[in-house]
Write a protein that holds these residues in place. Structure first.
Motif, PDB file in Angstrom:
ATOM      1  N   GLU A 452       0.832  -1.197   0.000  1.00  0.00           N
ATOM      2  CA  GLU A 452       0.000   0.000   0.000  1.00  0.00           C
ATOM      3  C   GLU A 452       0.872   1.254   0.000  1.00  0.00           C
ATOM      4  OE1 GLU A 452      -3.946  -0.940   2.376  1.00  0.00           O
ATOM      5  OE2 GLU A 452      -2.193  -1.490   3.586  1.00  0.00           O
ATOM      6  N   GLU A 453       0.266   2.366  -0.388  1.00  0.00           N
ATOM      7  CA  GLU A 453       1.030   3.604  -0.529  1.00  0.00           C
ATOM      8  C   GLU A 453       1.675   4.046   0.775  1.00  0.00           C
ATOM      9  OE1 GLU A 453      -1.396   6.627  -2.168  1.00  0.00           O
ATOM     10  OE2 GLU A 453      -1.497   5.737  -4.173  1.00  0.00           O
ATOM     11  N   GLN A 454       0.977   3.849   1.901  1.00  0.00           N
ATOM     12  CA  GLN A 454       1.503   4.351   3.168  1.00  0.00           C
ATOM     13  C   GLN A 454       2.593   3.470   3.761  1.00  0.00           C
ATOM     14  OE1 GLN A 454      -1.576   3.279   2.623  1.00  0.00           O
ATOM     15  NE2 GLN A 454      -2.405   2.076   4.328  1.00  0.00           N
ATOM     16  N   ASP A 455       2.820   2.290   3.214  1.00  0.00           N
ATOM     17  CA  ASP A 455       3.844   1.395   3.755  1.00  0.00           C
ATOM     18  C   ASP A 455       5.242   1.933   3.461  1.00  0.00           C
ATOM     19  OD1 ASP A 455       1.850  -0.371   4.573  1.00  0.00           O
ATOM     20  OD2 ASP A 455       1.887  -1.475   2.677  1.00  0.00           O
ATOM     21  N   ASP A 456       6.098   1.911   4.479  1.00  0.00           N
ATOM     22  CA  ASP A 456       7.487   2.364   4.314  1.00  0.00           C
ATOM     23  C   ASP A 456       8.476   1.209   4.257  1.00  0.00           C
ATOM     24  OD1 ASP A 456       6.949   5.159   4.392  1.00  0.00           O
ATOM     25  OD2 ASP A 456       6.720   5.029   6.567  1.00  0.00           O
ATOM     26  N   LEU A 457       8.150   0.097   4.909  1.00  0.00           N
ATOM     27  CA  LEU A 457       9.117  -0.993   5.065  1.00  0.00           C
ATOM     28  C   LEU A 457       8.355  -2.297   5.258  1.00  0.00           C
ATOM     29  CD1 LEU A 457      12.380  -0.895   7.084  1.00  0.00           C
ATOM     30  CD2 LEU A 457      10.717  -2.646   7.695  1.00  0.00           C
ATOM     31  N   PHE A 458       8.911  -3.386   4.745  1.00  0.00           N
ATOM     32  CA  PHE A 458       8.240  -4.687   4.804  1.00  0.00           C
ATOM     33  C   PHE A 458       9.151  -5.714   5.457  1.00  0.00           C
ATOM     34  CE2 PHE A 458       6.858  -2.235   1.195  1.00  0.00           C
ATOM     35  CZ  PHE A 458       5.474  -2.297   1.261  1.00  0.00           C
ATOM     36  N   ILE A 459       8.604  -6.452   6.416  1.00  0.00           N
ATOM     37  CA  ILE A 459       9.325  -7.541   7.068  1.00  0.00           C
ATOM     38  C   ILE A 459       8.593  -8.837   6.728  1.00  0.00           C
ATOM     39  CG2 ILE A 459      10.072  -8.527   9.254  1.00  0.00           C
ATOM     40  CD1 ILE A 459      10.113  -5.711  10.405  1.00  0.00           C
TER      41      ILE A 459
END
Length: 605
Positions: A452-459
């Motif tokens: 999504e647009e608001q996501d900054d980082l994924f774990i």
């Protein structure tokens, strides 16, 4: 190649190390055999099998050791009876989290956060944790006496006494401050980061996100380059003036309540500057505080030893590292051992992300994090993920923690056994007192549609292929949608597995392997054993970004204790011959170097 055996969960035993050590294997085990080989039966045994993930991996680091930007030299405090003790306070968006990281890296202090302590005690099921959990389940604030008990218990442990401590987020009330005073727990200095309210509010409220490039702008200090970009900018849902002001008021009330207790040791630092400039003042303050403390002890007639009792710090690593924990065969692991590895992984991951790395993987194979062993503990994996996610959330990043869902259709539908139930655990586990979950941290699945647009980082939690199904396509779709945003794989297993017909998945195999190899290791840790044995631990291999690999040997001491001493360092992850040569004392130039793209892939997979 021999199949992975299982590791014994027995206590470590003392085995004499011969002058010319035998060769090793990192073969990990998973049964509970009680067999303990004698030292004579192990002598001169040559390693013929080594877990393939060790071989030939190209590291993130250049061939020469590099130093963290702006903080290249660690201050080694003189070993005294009273090491440096620091409290730090700062409003939301003041940069306190960043400065805590810098302080820990530079001075080697133990960073103690009340939020982390509370979660750890509850997770470990201690008496204090169970009492705290009762109040939390009832929707009530945890009483001061319980929080104070947790903090004082943590401060009384040996590592805090030896290293000194950095107390972050506590005390928050006059009663808590007075409780510490009564117990004669007092810092040497109380650091307060000062940033004007309007700046703090502006830092949050003025932020704008370009949904196309993911670039962050600010309406005043960093406006968009063109009107076209300006037209498509969006405001993040949490960047509202009302929410920021509410958090600031809470902070001011807490700070005012404890200011009288620490007024004579309070040092205010201007936080409205570049982070390196802020830390320069903090570094100068803490260095002078340490010197003054040593001088006062000398005047009082107490000896000051100009030595560092952390003798097994590797010269190539300037991070907050005090050596490999001992008794790693003791299962379950102690809370101290788990916290050590959580912190070790976190620091390496933060450095890699701060340096702009966007495709990262963490590979840590201590017994409780090895699914091939019967002592594997899903709770340890979840705790590691939570520590990393909360740390980035504390820095204002929106983190999405992702677990792969069911793959395949019909009879082939399902997921790897290791991941069964992890989504539920993540949904219901404790994510702190400040509503981090569903605001700064969200739970999702692996796939392009989850971005999504608001996501900054994924774990991504232990992404892996299953027989008949491949996670690579979903993983590739997710990274393509994420663009330049960091994607961090925790203990991935991306090797090809047999298809449903019993043959290897040959279509596109090379492309899958090439894509999987594009993730760079920011952290690697593996224990080493004699080939064909499950006991004892003979050494370890460790790599943390941005440094090379370090090879350690476990040594028994006459007192019955053990320690790890460094044997060699490598600019790249060593192969089996290089490790054997190091343990046998051969010169490093005799080791055979792996070369070529396929040698690299065979080592990773």
């Amino acid at each position: 190649m021999l199949p992975a055996a299982s590791l014994s969960c027995l206590q470590s035993t003392n085995i004499n190390i011969h002058p010319t050590p035998p060769s090793l294997s990192s073969t990990l085990s998973s049964s509970s055999s009680s067999y303990q080989p004698s030292s004579s039966s192990l002598h001169n045994r040559r390693l013929v099998s080594f877990t393939t993930t060790i071989h030939g991996n190209t590291p993130l680091t250049p061939t020469t050791t590099t130093k963290p930007k702006g903080h290249s030299h660690r201050v080694v405090c003189a070993s005294t009876n009273e090491p440096l003790k620091v409290m730090i306070s700062g409003a939301p968006a003041s940069g306190k989290g960043t400065q805590c990281e810098f302080i820990v890296q530079k001075f080697g202090l133990l960073h103690i956060s009340t939020g982390d302590l509370l979660r750890a005690e509850v997770s470990a099921g201690t008496e204090i944790g169970n009492k705290a959990k009762e109040f939390m389940n009832a929707g009530q604030l945890v009483p001061d006496e319980i929080v104070t008990a947790m903090v004082t218990t943590r401060l009384s442990r040996e590592d805090a006494k030896e290293k000194g401590w950095l107390l972050d987020g506590y005390p928050r009330s006059f009663a808590q401050a007075q409780s510490l005073e009564k117990l004669k727990i007092r810092p040497d200095v109380y650091v307060v980061l000062e940033v004007p309210d309007e700046i703090l509010i502006d830092r949050c409220v003025g932020r704008r996100l370009d949904p196309v490039t993911r670039k962050i702008y600010h309406v005043k200090s960093f406006p968009p380059e063109t009107e076209e970009i300006k037209a498509r900018l969006v405001t993040r849902p949490d960047d509202t003036e009302e929410k920021v002001k509410s958090r600031l008021e809470i902070y001011k009330q807490n700070a005012k309540a404890i200011s009288s207790t620490y007024s004579n040791i309070m040092k205010k630092i201007d936080g409205n500057r570049q982070k390196d400039m802020v830390f320069k003042d903090i570094e100068s303050l803490l260095s002078q505080t340490q010197k003054d403390k040593m001088k006062s002890m000398e005047l009082a007639g107490k000896p000051v030893l100009e030595s560092d009792n952390r003798s097994n710090w590797p010269s190539s690593s300037k991070d907050n590292w005090i050596g490999i924990p001992t008794r790693l065969n003791n299962i379950p692991h102690s809370r101290e051992i788990r916290n050590y590895f959580y912190d070790d992984v976190l620091q390496a991951t933060q450095r890699a992300v701060n340096d702009g790395r966007s495709r990262l993987k963490v590979e840590i194979n201590i017994p409780e994090l090895n699914p091939e062993m019967d002592v594997y503990r899903i709770g340890t994996l979840m705790e590691l993920v939570r520590v990393i996610a909360l740390s980035f959330a504390d820095d204002g990043k929106r983190v999405k923690v992702c677990v792969q869902g069911s793959m395949g259709e019909g009879a082939l539908a399902g997921m790897p056994l290791q991941l069964a139930g992890t989504r539920k655990i993540l949904e219901f586990m404790d994510w702190g007192d400040y509503g981090a979950k569903d605001t700064f941290i969200k739970i999702g699945s692996i796939g392009g549609k989850e971005v999504e647009e608001q996501d900054d980082l994924f774990i991504l939690v232990a992404p892996q292929n299953a027989v008949g199904n491949c996670i690579i396509d979903d993983l590739r779709a997710m990274t393509e949608s994420a663009g330049k945003r960091p994607v961090i794989l925790i203990n991935p297993k991306l090797k090809d597995l047999p298809g449903s017909s019993g043959v290897m998945q040959t279509m596109g195999r090379n492309k899958r392997l090439e894509y999987a190899a594009s993730f760079e290791s920011c952290y690697f840790f593996r224990l080493l054993y004699y080939m064909g044995t499950q006991y004892p631990i003979m050494g370890a291999l460790r790599m943390t970004y941005p440094y090379g690999c370090e090879l350690y040997k476990r040594v028994d001491e006459p007192s019955g204790k053990e320690k790890y001493v460094i044997l060699s360092t490598f600019p790249e992850r060593p192969n089996i011959d290089e490790i054997n040569d190091a343990f046998e004392g051969k010169p490093g130039d005799q080791a055979k170097k792996a070369s070529g793209f396929w040698a690299f892939l065979s080592g990773v997979f």
